[in-house]
Design an enzyme around this catalytic site. Sequence first.
Site, mmCIF file in Angstrom:
data_model
loop_
_atom_site.group_PDB
_atom_site.id
_atom_site.type_symbol
_atom_site.label_atom_id
_atom_site.label_comp_id
_atom_site.label_asym_id
_atom_site.label_seq_id
_atom_site.Cartn_x
_atom_site.Cartn_y
_atom_site.Cartn_z
ATOM 1 N N CYS A 115 0.819 -1.226 0.000
ATOM 2 C CA CYS A 115 0.000 0.000 0.000
ATOM 3 C C CYS A 115 0.845 1.265 0.000
ATOM 4 C CB CYS A 115 -0.950 -0.001 1.189
ATOM 5 S SG CYS A 115 -2.108 -1.372 1.153
ATOM 6 N N HIS A 252 -3.189 7.495 1.927
ATOM 7 C CA HIS A 252 -3.580 6.187 1.393
ATOM 8 C C HIS A 252 -4.974 5.864 1.930
ATOM 9 C CE1 HIS A 252 -3.941 2.045 0.537
ATOM 10 N NE2 HIS A 252 -3.692 1.631 1.773
ATOM 11 N N ASN A 282 -10.003 0.132 -0.708
ATOM 12 C CA ASN A 282 -8.543 0.214 -0.607
ATOM 13 C C ASN A 282 -7.952 -0.361 -1.890
ATOM 14 O OD1 ASN A 282 -5.845 -0.106 -0.065
ATOM 15 N ND2 ASN A 282 -6.117 -1.001 1.966
HETATM 16 N N1 ACO Z 1 -18.775 -8.184 8.212
HETATM 17 C C1 ACO Z 1 -19.292 -8.485 9.423
HETATM 18 N N2 ACO Z 1 -18.567 -8.898 10.465
HETATM 19 C C2 ACO Z 1 -17.237 -8.996 10.274
HETATM 20 C C3 ACO Z 1 -16.613 -8.705 9.043
HETATM 21 C C4 ACO Z 1 -17.464 -8.303 7.988
HETATM 22 N N3 ACO Z 1 -16.978 -7.993 6.769
HETATM 23 N N4 ACO Z 1 -15.298 -8.891 9.167
HETATM 24 C C5 ACO Z 1 -15.065 -9.279 10.418
HETATM 25 N N5 ACO Z 1 -16.244 -9.358 11.091
HETATM 26 C C6 ACO Z 1 -16.461 -9.749 12.472
HETATM 27 C C7 ACO Z 1 -15.379 -10.666 13.014
HETATM 28 O O1 ACO Z 1 -15.612 -11.996 12.636
HETATM 29 C C8 ACO Z 1 -15.525 -10.453 14.491
HETATM 30 O O2 ACO Z 1 -16.592 -11.194 14.956
HETATM 31 P P1 ACO Z 1 -16.509 -11.945 16.375
HETATM 32 O O3 ACO Z 1 -16.372 -10.829 17.385
HETATM 33 O O4 ACO Z 1 -17.823 -12.674 16.446
HETATM 34 O O5 ACO Z 1 -15.304 -12.810 16.313
HETATM 35 C C9 ACO Z 1 -15.896 -8.980 14.585
HETATM 36 O O6 ACO Z 1 -16.417 -8.598 13.292
HETATM 37 C C10 ACO Z 1 -14.739 -8.112 14.937
HETATM 38 O O7 ACO Z 1 -13.645 -8.461 14.079
HETATM 39 P P2 ACO Z 1 -12.330 -7.642 14.035
HETATM 40 O O8 ACO Z 1 -11.429 -8.152 12.966
HETATM 41 O O9 ACO Z 1 -11.756 -7.567 15.421
HETATM 42 O O10 ACO Z 1 -12.951 -6.241 13.612
HETATM 43 P P3 ACO Z 1 -12.328 -4.820 13.692
HETATM 44 O O11 ACO Z 1 -13.172 -3.945 14.494
HETATM 45 O O12 ACO Z 1 -10.867 -4.862 14.013
HETATM 46 O O13 ACO Z 1 -12.484 -4.352 12.177
HETATM 47 C C11 ACO Z 1 -11.084 -4.125 10.251
HETATM 48 C C12 ACO Z 1 -11.857 -5.077 11.130
HETATM 49 C C13 ACO Z 1 -12.072 -3.219 9.563
HETATM 50 C C14 ACO Z 1 -10.306 -4.917 9.198
HETATM 51 C C15 ACO Z 1 -10.140 -3.322 11.147
HETATM 52 O O14 ACO Z 1 -9.357 -4.148 11.947
HETATM 53 C C16 ACO Z 1 -9.246 -2.449 10.357
HETATM 54 O O15 ACO Z 1 -9.678 -1.485 9.778
HETATM 55 N N6 ACO Z 1 -7.944 -2.744 10.366
HETATM 56 C C17 ACO Z 1 -7.001 -1.961 9.628
HETATM 57 C C18 ACO Z 1 -6.560 -2.801 8.526
HETATM 58 C C19 ACO Z 1 -6.693 -2.152 7.189
HETATM 59 O O16 ACO Z 1 -7.293 -1.152 6.945
HETATM 60 N N7 ACO Z 1 -6.035 -2.843 6.301
HETATM 61 C C20 ACO Z 1 -6.014 -2.440 4.968
HETATM 62 C C21 ACO Z 1 -4.770 -2.925 4.378
HETATM 63 S S1 ACO Z 1 -3.407 -2.276 5.201
HETATM 64 C C22 ACO Z 1 -3.298 -0.801 4.707
HETATM 65 O O17 ACO Z 1 -3.654 -0.480 3.620
HETATM 66 C C23 ACO Z 1 -2.808 0.115 5.728
#
Ligand code: ACO
Length: 325
Positions: A115, A252, A282
Site C-alpha cells: 500500500c 492512502h 482500498n
Molecule cells: N462483516 C461483518 N462482520 C465482520 C466482518 C465483515 N466484513 N469482518 C469481520 N467481522 C467480524 C469478526 O468476525 C468479528 O466477529 P466476532 O467478534 O464474532 O469474532 C468482529 O467482526 C470483529 O472483528 P475484528 O477483525 O476484530 O474487527 P475490527 O473492528 O478490528 O475491524 C477491520 C476489522 C475493519 C479490518 C479493522 O481491523 C481495520 O480497519 N484494520 C485496519 C486494517 C486495514 O485497513 N487494512 C487495509 C490494508 S493495510 C493498509 O492499507 C494500511
Amino acid sequence: MTVLRSVVLGCGSYLPERILTNAELARRIDTSDEWIVQRTGIRQRHIAADGEFTSHLAINAARAALAHAGVDAQSIDLIVLATSTPDNTFPATAVAVQNGLGIHHGAAFDLQAVCSGFVFALATADNFLRGGAFKRALVIGAETFSRILDWNDRGTCVLFGDGAGAVVLEAQTQSGKSSDRGVLTSHLRSDGRHKSKLYVDGGPSSTQTVGHLRMEGREVFKHAVGMITDVIVDAFDATGTTAEDIDWFVPHQANKRIIDASAHKLHIAPQKVVLTVDRHGNTSAASIPLALGVAVADGRIKQGDLVLLEAMGGGFTWGSALVRW
Ligand code: ACO
C-alpha cells in the site's frame, strides 16, 4: 542556490467499469453494508473485468496523466510502476505499460511496497530526476487486488478494490526554498518484524502459486496511526512546515477511521482531507494517485497548493511526501 525539483505536470486515473457494492457483497457472504461502512467507511469498490490486467488499468491512467500534463509519451524516459498485483511474475508490468504507450527508450521497472508503493515510487523517481539521470517520469500505482482476495474471508474481501492512477513528473530548476513547486521531501520506512500481519500466502519461490491476501486487521490498525503520524512529522521537520501550511492531505485510502485518527492527531482540519475510500475501497498502491485525480479534477488541488501524501502497508512499509503542486 538553484536545485532540481520533480514538478508534477499532470495526473490521471482509471477505474474499471464494474462496481461492487456492499449490498451485493452482503448477498454473497455474512456481512452488511452497515458493518462495512461503520468499520471502514467503504460503500463500494471497482472490480477489473475478466481479461483486464493491471497493465491495462495502468496504461489508461498513464494516458490520462499524459493528456492532463499536455506532454507526449515519447518525452517520458522513466516509468516507475508500484504494484503488488503484476500481470506476471516477470517481466515487470512497467515494461508492458512502456510498450503499450509506444515508448522504447529510457527505463521502466516495478516497485513493490504494497500500500506504500506509490509513495516509494514517487520518492524513487524523484531521486532519479533530481540526480539528473532522467528528465521526465511517469509514476504509476496500479492494482488488481480482486485477484488475490479470498472471497470467502469477510475480514479482508470487503476492504479492497481495483484501479490505477499516475502522475507525470519533470525535473525543473527551482530556488531550493519550501515555496518551490515539486516534491519537497519524502520519507520512507519499513520494518519486516511485522511481515506476517499483512501478507499474501503464496509466491513463486515459496508455493509456486499466487496465493491470497491474509491480514490481522486489528494488529494493522494498532500500528497504523503512530507510524503514519511519525513519518509525517519527519516531513514537517525536514521542510520547516506545519499542519497549518498544508492545503490538502491525500492519505492512502485504507480505512476512514485510520485517516480520521491520523488527521486528528496531526491537527489537520477535516475539510483539508481528500477521501475516496467510500467509492474506491482500498486500492493499495493506486489509492493515492486515484485520490489526487479526483481532487485535481474537481478543482480542489490547484497549482501552488501544498499537498501532503502518506501511506502505510504490508511489510510493514510506510512513508510520506510533501509536494507543492
Ligand atoms: N462483516 C461483518 N462482520 C465482520 C466482518 C465483515 N466484513 N469482518 C469481520 N467481522 C467480524 C469478526 O468476525 C468479528 O466477529 P466476532 O467478534 O464474532 O469474532 C468482529 O467482526 C470483529 O472483528 P475484528 O477483525 O476484530 O474487527 P475490527 O473492528 O478490528 O475491524 C477491520 C476489522 C475493519 C479490518 C479493522 O481491523 C481495520 O480497519 N484494520 C485496519 C486494517 C486495514 O485497513 N487494512 C487495509 C490494508 S493495510 C493498509 O492499507 C494500511
